[in-house]
Design a protein around this motif. Structure first.
Motif, PDB file in Angstrom:
ATOM      1  N   ALA A  99       0.840  -1.206   0.000  1.00  0.00           N
ATOM      2  CA  ALA A  99       0.000   0.000   0.000  1.00  0.00           C
ATOM      3  C   ALA A  99       0.873   1.253   0.000  1.00  0.00           C
ATOM      4  CB  ALA A  99      -0.919   0.006   1.219  1.00  0.00           C
ATOM      5  N   HIS A 100       0.375   2.305  -0.622  1.00  0.00           N
ATOM      6  CA  HIS A 100       1.097   3.582  -0.701  1.00  0.00           C
ATOM      7  C   HIS A 100       0.617   4.575   0.346  1.00  0.00           C
ATOM      8  CE1 HIS A 100       1.454   1.682  -4.672  1.00  0.00           C
ATOM      9  NE2 HIS A 100       2.656   2.202  -4.663  1.00  0.00           N
ATOM     10  N   GLY A 101      -0.504   4.245   1.011  1.00  0.00           N
ATOM     11  CA  GLY A 101      -1.018   5.152   2.025  1.00  0.00           C
ATOM     12  C   GLY A 101      -2.060   4.491   2.890  1.00  0.00           C
ATOM     13  N   PHE A 102      -2.360   5.160   4.014  1.00  0.00           N
ATOM     14  CA  PHE A 102      -3.291   4.600   4.985  1.00  0.00           C
ATOM     15  C   PHE A 102      -3.946   5.753   5.729  1.00  0.00           C
ATOM     16  CE2 PHE A 102      -4.946   2.372   8.548  1.00  0.00           C
ATOM     17  CZ  PHE A 102      -4.856   1.008   8.321  1.00  0.00           C
ATOM     18  N   VAL A 103      -5.274   5.891   5.589  1.00  0.00           N
ATOM     19  CA  VAL A 103      -6.019   6.926   6.309  1.00  0.00           C
ATOM     20  C   VAL A 103      -7.284   6.305   6.892  1.00  0.00           C
ATOM     21  CG1 VAL A 103      -5.141   8.847   4.908  1.00  0.00           C
ATOM     22  CG2 VAL A 103      -7.271   7.712   4.244  1.00  0.00           C
ATOM     23  N   VAL A 104      -7.867   7.002   7.875  1.00  0.00           N
ATOM     24  CA  VAL A 104      -9.106   6.510   8.479  1.00  0.00           C
ATOM     25  C   VAL A 104     -10.311   7.194   7.837  1.00  0.00           C
ATOM     26  CG1 VAL A 104      -8.083   5.784  10.666  1.00  0.00           C
ATOM     27  CG2 VAL A 104      -8.825   8.148  10.372  1.00  0.00           C
ATOM     28  N   LYS A 105     -11.483   6.547   7.993  1.00  0.00           N
ATOM     29  CA  LYS A 105     -12.682   7.022   7.300  1.00  0.00           C
ATOM     30  C   LYS A 105     -13.199   8.361   7.800  1.00  0.00           C
ATOM     31  CE  LYS A 105     -14.365   2.589   5.665  1.00  0.00           C
ATOM     32  NZ  LYS A 105     -15.317   1.501   5.874  1.00  0.00           N
ATOM     33  N   ASP A 106     -12.791   8.767   9.002  1.00  0.00           N
ATOM     34  CA  ASP A 106     -13.271  10.077   9.456  1.00  0.00           C
ATOM     35  C   ASP A 106     -12.375  11.224   8.986  1.00  0.00           C
ATOM     36  OD1 ASP A 106     -11.125   9.707  11.136  1.00  0.00           O
ATOM     37  OD2 ASP A 106     -12.261   9.850  13.007  1.00  0.00           O
ATOM     38  N   THR A 107     -11.456  10.936   8.058  1.00  0.00           N
ATOM     39  CA  THR A 107     -10.653  11.973   7.428  1.00  0.00           C
ATOM     40  C   THR A 107     -11.578  12.927   6.674  1.00  0.00           C
ATOM     41  OG1 THR A 107      -8.781  10.463   7.160  1.00  0.00           O
ATOM     42  CG2 THR A 107      -8.827  12.385   5.709  1.00  0.00           C
ATOM     43  N   PRO A 108     -11.425  14.245   6.828  1.00  0.00           N
ATOM     44  CA  PRO A 108     -12.265  15.189   6.076  1.00  0.00           C
ATOM     45  C   PRO A 108     -12.144  14.966   4.563  1.00  0.00           C
ATOM     46  CG  PRO A 108     -11.061  16.322   7.808  1.00  0.00           C
ATOM     47  CD  PRO A 108     -10.511  14.925   7.751  1.00  0.00           C
ATOM     48  N   ALA A 109     -13.224  15.229   3.848  1.00  0.00           N
ATOM     49  CA  ALA A 109     -13.281  14.971   2.403  1.00  0.00           C
ATOM     50  C   ALA A 109     -12.146  15.659   1.651  1.00  0.00           C
ATOM     51  CB  ALA A 109     -14.633  15.421   1.845  1.00  0.00           C
ATOM     52  N   ARG A 110     -11.839  16.899   2.014  1.00  0.00           N
ATOM     53  CA  ARG A 110     -10.767  17.628   1.334  1.00  0.00           C
ATOM     54  C   ARG A 110      -9.417  16.925   1.517  1.00  0.00           C
ATOM     55  NH1 ARG A 110     -10.860  23.780   2.554  1.00  0.00           N
ATOM     56  NH2 ARG A 110     -12.695  23.534   1.281  1.00  0.00           N
ATOM     57  N   GLU A 111      -9.183  16.420   2.746  1.00  0.00           N
ATOM     58  CA  GLU A 111      -7.923  15.719   3.019  1.00  0.00           C
ATOM     59  C   GLU A 111      -7.855  14.385   2.294  1.00  0.00           C
ATOM     60  OE1 GLU A 111      -6.929  15.406   7.185  1.00  0.00           O
ATOM     61  OE2 GLU A 111      -7.511  17.494   7.545  1.00  0.00           O
TER      62      GLU A 111
END
Length: 201
Positions: free
Chosen positions: A98-110
């Protein structure tokens, strides 16, 4: 345009992510999937630039799907987008390619910016998860210890685990004992819960 594939077993979440990303002028969602196998088939057919994958999906999970995507569609970049923000999951996802990992509550812009950065070749990891990854350290469990703990998590007794993993009951007990020691747990059930919480299973 950055061509995106979305894979999440929750249709409502998948639809919301697609709607948010389609609002961006330079991002288009070209395919959606409800599990890892569907994601692989869609990636082979549509050749996306970036694949957004959930971790916990039925059948082929997001980490296993990432590994296969990297082998079968090497041009596609993978961004894990999940509810399960655990250091062990981050490490396993990165090891899978994977090239990245974020959580679902990340703001849409981010989230949109993460897609752009992944597409540009930049690795993106949620800062809080990166800190947890450093704090959690490496997975101390061997592959066999992970395997028996997965079965222990489901409540299987030693004899059932031994049959499933094709080992003697004594060997299973040894693996469970080692896992209990490594996790600092008092019981195999607690060891399994600790390992799951840390993303080691």
């Amino acid at each position: 345009m950055i061509r995106v594939l979305l894979a999440d077993d929750q249709a409502l979440v998948r639809g919301a992510l697609a709607a948010l990303l389609d609002l961006e002028p330079d991002i288009t969602v070209i395919a959606e999937a409800g599990n890892g196998e569907e994601a692989l088939a869609a990636a082979r057919e549509h050749q996306p630039d970036v694949c957004l994958l959930d971790i916990e999906m039925p059948g082929l999970d997001g980490i296993a799907a990432t590994q296969r995507l990297r082998a079968e569609c090497p041009a596609a970049r993978v961004l894990i987008v999940t509810t399960f923000g655990r250091g062990g999951y981050v490490r396993r996802a990165l090891e899978a390619g994977a090239h990245g990992f974020v959580v679902k509550d990340t703001p849409a812009r981010e989230l949109a910016e993460a897609v752009r950065r992944i597409h540009a070749g930049v690795r993106v990891i949620d800062p809080a998860l990166a800190a947890e990854l450093l704090a959690t350290g490496n997975n101390p469990l061997s592959p066999r210890e992970q395997e028996v703990l997965r079965h222990a998590l489901g409540g299987d007794v030693v004899s059932a685990i031994a049959r499933r993993v094709h080992l003697t009951e004594g060997t299973v007990r040894n693996h469970l004992s080692a896992a209990i020691g490594k996790t600092g747990a008092a019981t195999r059930a607690e060891a399994a819960r600790i390992a799951q919480h840390n993303g080691w299973l």
